[in-house]
Scaffold this motif. Structure first.
Motif, PDB file in Angstrom:
ATOM      1  N   MET A   1       1.843 -39.198  48.067  1.00  0.00           N
ATOM      2  CA  MET A   1       3.182 -39.058  47.499  1.00  0.00           C
ATOM      3  C   MET A   1       3.653 -40.284  46.718  1.00  0.00           C
ATOM      4  O   MET A   1       4.829 -40.402  46.406  1.00  0.00           O
ATOM      5  CB  MET A   1       4.190 -38.664  48.564  1.00  0.00           C
TER       6      MET A   1
ATOM      7  N   THR B   1       3.587 -43.548  47.567  1.00  0.00           N
ATOM      8  CA  THR B   1       3.927 -44.794  48.261  1.00  0.00           C
ATOM      9  C   THR B   1       2.861 -45.856  48.054  1.00  0.00           C
ATOM     10  O   THR B   1       3.161 -47.007  47.734  1.00  0.00           O
ATOM     11  CB  THR B   1       4.096 -44.545  49.774  1.00  0.00           C
TER      12      THR B   1
ATOM     13  N   SER C   1       4.054 -48.983  56.468  1.00  0.00           N
ATOM     14  CA  SER C   1       4.288 -47.641  55.925  1.00  0.00           C
ATOM     15  C   SER C   1       3.509 -46.606  56.733  1.00  0.00           C
ATOM     16  O   SER C   1       4.007 -45.528  57.044  1.00  0.00           O
ATOM     17  CB  SER C   1       3.833 -47.617  54.460  1.00  0.00           C
ATOM     18  N   ALA C   2       2.290 -46.952  57.090  1.00  0.00           N
ATOM     19  CA  ALA C   2       1.437 -45.988  57.798  1.00  0.00           C
ATOM     20  C   ALA C   2       1.901 -45.775  59.238  1.00  0.00           C
ATOM     21  O   ALA C   2       2.073 -44.651  59.699  1.00  0.00           O
ATOM     22  CB  ALA C   2      -0.008 -46.474  57.761  1.00  0.00           C
TER      23      ALA C   2
ATOM     24  N   SER D   1       8.504 -47.382  57.652  1.00  0.00           N
ATOM     25  CA  SER D   1       7.972 -46.199  56.975  1.00  0.00           C
ATOM     26  C   SER D   1       9.022 -45.568  56.073  1.00  0.00           C
ATOM     27  O   SER D   1       8.702 -45.085  54.980  1.00  0.00           O
ATOM     28  CB  SER D   1       7.507 -45.144  57.992  1.00  0.00           C
TER      29      SER D   1
ATOM     30  N   GLY E   1       5.097 -40.951  62.786  1.00  0.00           N
ATOM     31  CA  GLY E   1       3.914 -40.096  62.678  1.00  0.00           C
ATOM     32  C   GLY E   1       2.895 -40.390  63.761  1.00  0.00           C
ATOM     33  O   GLY E   1       2.227 -39.486  64.272  1.00  0.00           O
TER      34      GLY E   1
ATOM     35  N   ALA F   1       9.202 -47.116  52.851  1.00  0.00           N
ATOM     36  CA  ALA F   1       8.073 -46.735  51.996  1.00  0.00           C
ATOM     37  C   ALA F   1       8.274 -45.339  51.410  1.00  0.00           C
ATOM     38  O   ALA F   1       7.794 -45.037  50.319  1.00  0.00           O
ATOM     39  CB  ALA F   1       6.775 -46.769  52.800  1.00  0.00           C
TER      40      ALA F   1
ATOM     41  N   SER G   1       0.181 -39.501  58.242  1.00  0.00           N
ATOM     42  CA  SER G   1       0.140 -40.716  59.035  1.00  0.00           C
ATOM     43  C   SER G   1      -0.293 -41.925  58.201  1.00  0.00           C
ATOM     44  O   SER G   1       0.197 -43.034  58.394  1.00  0.00           O
ATOM     45  CB  SER G   1      -0.807 -40.524  60.225  1.00  0.00           C
ATOM     46  N   LEU G   2      -1.199 -41.695  57.262  1.00  0.00           N
ATOM     47  CA  LEU G   2      -1.617 -42.820  56.421  1.00  0.00           C
ATOM     48  C   LEU G   2      -0.613 -43.055  55.281  1.00  0.00           C
ATOM     49  O   LEU G   2      -0.704 -44.045  54.568  1.00  0.00           O
ATOM     50  CB  LEU G   2      -3.010 -42.561  55.846  1.00  0.00           C
ATOM     51  N   GLY G   3       0.318 -42.133  55.125  1.00  0.00           N
ATOM     52  CA  GLY G   3       1.321 -42.285  54.059  1.00  0.00           C
ATOM     53  C   GLY G   3       0.710 -42.080  52.684  1.00  0.00           C
ATOM     54  O   GLY G   3       0.966 -42.848  51.754  1.00  0.00           O
TER      55      GLY G   3
HETATM   56  N1  PFF Z   1       3.092 -42.738  57.704  1.00  0.00           N
HETATM   57  C1  PFF Z   1       4.417 -42.583  58.232  1.00  0.00           C
HETATM   58  C2  PFF Z   1       4.313 -42.235  59.697  1.00  0.00           C
HETATM   59  O1  PFF Z   1       3.215 -41.969  60.185  1.00  0.00           O
HETATM   60  O2  PFF Z   1       5.331 -42.199  60.369  1.00  0.00           O
HETATM   61  C3  PFF Z   1       5.230 -41.586  57.464  1.00  0.00           C
HETATM   62  C4  PFF Z   1       5.090 -41.720  55.980  1.00  0.00           C
HETATM   63  C5  PFF Z   1       5.355 -42.938  55.345  1.00  0.00           C
HETATM   64  C6  PFF Z   1       4.637 -40.659  55.242  1.00  0.00           C
HETATM   65  C7  PFF Z   1       5.179 -43.083  53.994  1.00  0.00           C
HETATM   66  C8  PFF Z   1       4.455 -40.761  53.893  1.00  0.00           C
HETATM   67  C9  PFF Z   1       4.722 -41.982  53.270  1.00  0.00           C
HETATM   68  F1  PFF Z   1       4.552 -42.097  51.998  1.00  0.00           F
END
Ligand code: PFF
Length: 451
Positions: A238, A240, A24-25, A326, A29, A329, A233-235
């Motif tokens: 929101m 997830t 996911s991370a 990602s 990003g 996620a 970037s860490l997701g």
């Molecule tokens: N972290 C992912 C990236 O860096 O591409 C994007 C992302 C995934 C943002 C999941 C938010 C999330 F909940």
């Protein structure tokens, strides 16, 4: 104590959870966005603030978000509802989860468009289109590519469909399997590209640009963008990590997992920067050339290095798979909510959620061609969606999570869930109660001009 199983099953092990959370991370990003916004925001100044945000806000909030999910084991909306009841707090805390789901849709809508670019570039790599590339050729190729709405819609649809198919298969079969192979290969590819960057004449300049400290370039825009990028970037912020946390078995250490995930994510972003900027400088490209940066630089590397055809194909394929892990996620919180609260099957939920994000994606498609001249507050529509979600909604979600975990939840519950040695718990508690919320809040105040 709440003791139930998530409706959707559990990760098979700690390793599986770490892989999924890293999946996911690590995504667009890191490889697409980090380099171009670092390039637009003064390079090293941005990198310094970014790393500070990851350590001081990102890791503690990632632990908190995972912990909330694991405690309540439901979709984010019901997780917040259950936990507010448990803490005897105001039921309005669930708006936090709603905002997260809206942010997820908005992000997914443009994420899929950009992942579509990466898919198209995979095909270009297969066709040998990068052979003998130089800066001029890659720029023309990219500009020509994004000028056609139909082409972008085709690839956006392709990627969204792939996301829906994987998510429809559920936690173990869909999500776990998809990430298991990817991470090691992605790491190897990044090191390989760094190896190529070292052979270019721009290597020293690239490193200097990224790492030699320059405090004079730190402006409020740099700080806001770096903080937003850390959350993105860490997701975080929101839901997830809440929903992934819901699938985490009780015996897994949330703290260790968060440090591993954040560490891997940061390393991939930095490697992407170290691979890209030397190529930028060696070829007279501009660090601040925006969302096309990675698509205009790396094909030059692939077009000129030995084995470039194979590495080009592999790299863009990896980028697509990293984006897929990602995007699943991003959509999972809404899918879990539709299943649990609206009685839909997983397939129905995936189709509904996917179609909404797909339709929203047209705004991003057109903002790179037909609507490229439409500016609101000086930003294109794509920049607006990106700025609103990454720089405002995710940090605001993170702020709320920090306040909830630090101040609203009963301490005995956080102690129990995190199961940390005392000395480490104290550090987490200080970061989540004071440092992280104050950091987000002060940065917001500064940006709106109050400070
Ligand atoms: N972290 C992912 C990236 O860096 O591409 C994007 C992302 C995934 C943002 C999941 C938010 C999330 F909940």
């Amino acid at each position: 104590m709440i003791d139930k199983q998530s409706l959707h099953g559990e990760w098979s092990s700690r390793f599986a959870f770490i892989l999924a959370a890293t999946g996911s991370a690590v995504g667009l990003g890191n490889i697409w966005k980090f380099p171009y916004i670092a390039g637009e925001n003064g390079g090293s100044a941005f990198v310094m603030v970014y790393v500070a945000c990851v350590v001081l806000m990102g890791i503690p909030i990632m632990m908190a978000e995972t912990m909330l999910g694991r405690r309540a084991k439901q979709n984010p909306v019901d997780t917040m509802r259950t936990l507010t009841q448990e803490a005897g707090a105001d039921s309005r805390w669930q708006y936090l989860a709603w905002m997260g789901m809206v942010a997820g849709f908005l992000i997914l809508s443009y994420y899929s468009v950009i992942a579509g670019w990466a898919s198209a570039y995979t095909l270009k790599a297969v066709m040998g289109d990068f052979f003998g590339s130089n800066a001029e050729k890659t720029e023309v190729m990219f500009n020509d590519f994004i000028s056609s709405p139909l082409r972008l819609i085709f690839w956006h649809s392709f990627f969204m469909l792939a996301t829906m198919v994987i998510v429809s298969k559920g936690v173990r079969n869909g999500l776990e399997k998809a990430v298991q192979m990817l991470m090691p290969v992605l790491f190897i590819m990044m090191f390989l590209l760094v190896g190529y960057a070292m052979t270019t004449s721009g290597y020293q300049q690239g490193l200097h640009f990224l790492f030699s400290p320059d405090f004079s370039k730190i402006t409020s825009k740099v700080v806001l963008t770096a903080m937003g990028q850390a959350f993105f970037s860490l997701g975080l912020g929101m839901g997830t990590m809440m929903i992934y946390g819901a699938y985490v078995p009780k015996n897994v250490s949330i703290g260790k997992s968060a440090i591993i995930v954040a560490g891997a994510d940061t390393i991939v972003a930095l490697l992407a920067g170290i691979a890209i900027f030397p190529i930028v400088f060696a070829n007279g490209l501009h660090p601040d050339s925006g969302p096309g940066l990675v698509f205009e630089t790396l094909p030059i590397a692939f077009g000129n290095m030995t084995g470039g055809w194979l590495f080009g194909v592999l790299f863009f394929l990896m980028l697509v798979v990293a984006a897929l892990t990602s995007s699943i996620a991003l959509i999972e919180p809404a899918v879990a909510w539709l299943i649990e609260s609206k009685d839909m099957t997983r397939d129905q939920a995936c189709v509904r959620a996917g179609l909404v994000a797909w339709a929203l994606g047209f705004v991003t498609v057109f903002s790179f061609n037909r609507w490229a001249d439409i500016h609101v507050f000086g930003h294109t529509l794509f920049e607006l969606i990106d700025g609103l979600t990454a720089n405002i909604m995710l940090p605001a979600g993170g702020l709320a999570i920090a306040i909830f975990a630090g101040w609203v939840m009963k301490q005995q519950h956080t102690v129990q869930e995190l199961a940390l040695p005392d000395s480490q718990y104290v550090i987490w508690k200080a970061l989540i109660s004071y440092v992280a919320p104050a950091g987000v809040f002060l940065i917001f105040l500064h940006v709106v001009g109050v400070l």
